[in-house]
Design an enzyme around this catalytic site. Structure first.
Site, short mmCIF file in Angstrom:
data_model
loop_
_atom_site.label_atom_id
_atom_site.label_comp_id
_atom_site.label_asym_id
_atom_site.label_seq_id
_atom_site.Cartn_x
_atom_site.Cartn_y
_atom_site.Cartn_z
N GLY A 152 20.40 -5.12 3.40
CA GLY A 152 21.39 -5.74 2.53
C GLY A 152 22.09 -4.81 1.56
O GLY A 152 22.85 -5.26 0.69
N GLN A 153 21.88 -3.49 1.69
CA GLN A 153 22.58 -2.56 0.81
C GLN A 153 24.08 -2.69 0.98
O GLN A 153 24.56 -2.98 2.07
CB GLN A 153 22.14 -1.11 1.09
CG GLN A 153 20.71 -0.79 0.71
CD GLN A 153 19.73 -1.08 1.83
OE1 GLN A 153 20.06 -1.80 2.78
NE2 GLN A 153 18.53 -0.56 1.73
N ARG A 154 24.81 -2.43 -0.09
CA ARG A 154 26.27 -2.60 -0.05
C ARG A 154 26.91 -1.82 1.09
O ARG A 154 27.85 -2.30 1.73
CB ARG A 154 26.86 -2.17 -1.39
CG ARG A 154 28.35 -2.48 -1.53
CD ARG A 154 28.89 -2.10 -2.89
NE ARG A 154 28.35 -2.96 -3.94
CZ ARG A 154 28.84 -4.15 -4.24
NH1 ARG A 154 29.86 -4.66 -3.55
NH2 ARG A 154 28.31 -4.87 -5.21
N THR A 155 26.41 -0.62 1.36
CA THR A 155 27.00 0.21 2.43
C THR A 155 26.74 -0.36 3.82
O THR A 155 27.46 -0.04 4.77
CB THR A 155 26.44 1.65 2.37
OG1 THR A 155 25.00 1.58 2.40
CG2 THR A 155 26.88 2.36 1.10
N LEU A 156 25.71 -1.23 3.94
CA LEU A 156 25.37 -1.80 5.25
C LEU A 156 26.06 -3.15 5.51
O LEU A 156 26.15 -3.58 6.65
CB LEU A 156 23.85 -1.99 5.35
CG LEU A 156 22.99 -0.73 5.29
CD1 LEU A 156 21.52 -1.10 5.33
CD2 LEU A 156 23.32 0.21 6.44
#
Length: 198
Positions: A69-73
């Site tokens: 769920g990281q922003r980059t993903l």
């Protein structure tokens, strides 16, 4: 004998469900899955891609995709939408600072054509932590009553204690089964929205 084998294979396949576990990073998605599966949860690293878990629950084979769920993903989430029967959206009930971000990401998801009609379970995780938001508060902050496109429910839970994890999974499996496998009730269930807390 050949026809019987084909029918059996078809029935086994028919009782499969594809469930997508999503949410912001650190919400507890992987911990929830490990707890449900009876695995050790003492040391869990952030998911930098995706994990796939397959297990039997209530006579259905669940293929669960746990995506980081990281922003980059998050832009890559759309790669996992095909043939999704249900979304489990996991919320960190102690993360007040990112609730707006959490709401925006969820509502953007629900606009996706490929997720149209998928059952939605919102796990209000980390209820074991003092000062965490209640499921009622999260329901309001996420504007769940405004969701008309998906049948949804919110469950307060704890990945650490196991509170409500199986009950939530029961609900999502039951909801998907009635929508996909019981044609007499499919029409009435698929368009219904609503929520209740445990």
């Amino acid at each position: 004998m050949g026809l019987l084998t084909i029918i059996r294979k078809s029935r086994r396949k028919e009782r499969e469900m594809r469930i997508l576990f999503l949410g912001l990073d650190n919400a507890g998605k992987t911990t929830i899955l490990k707890k449900i599966n009876g695995e050790n949860i003492s040391s869990i690293s952030p998911t930098l891609g995706f994990n796939i878990k397959t297990f039997i629950h209530r006579n259905y084979t669940l293929n669960i995709w746990d995506v980081g769920g990281q922003r980059t993903l998050r832009p890559y989430w759309r790669n996992y939408f095909e043939q999704t029967d249900a979304i489990v959206w996991v919320v960190d009930s102690g993360d007040r600072m990112r609730m707006r971000d959490c709401k925006e990401e969820l509502h953007n998801l629900l606009l996706e054509d490929r997720l149209s009609g998928a059952s939605l379970l919102v796990f209000a995780n980390k209820q074991d932590i003092q000062g965490s938001m209640s499921d009622e508060e999260i329901r309001t902050l996420l504007d769940l009553p405004g969701v008309r496109s998906h049948h949804w429910k919110i469950w307060p839970c704890s990945a650490v204690t196991g509170q409500n994890l199986v009950a939530g999974l029961d609900w999502i499996v039951h909801d998907v089964a009635h929508r996909l496998y019981y044609s007499s009730t499919a029409a009435s269930v698929s368009g219904h929205t609503g929520a209740a807390t445990a």
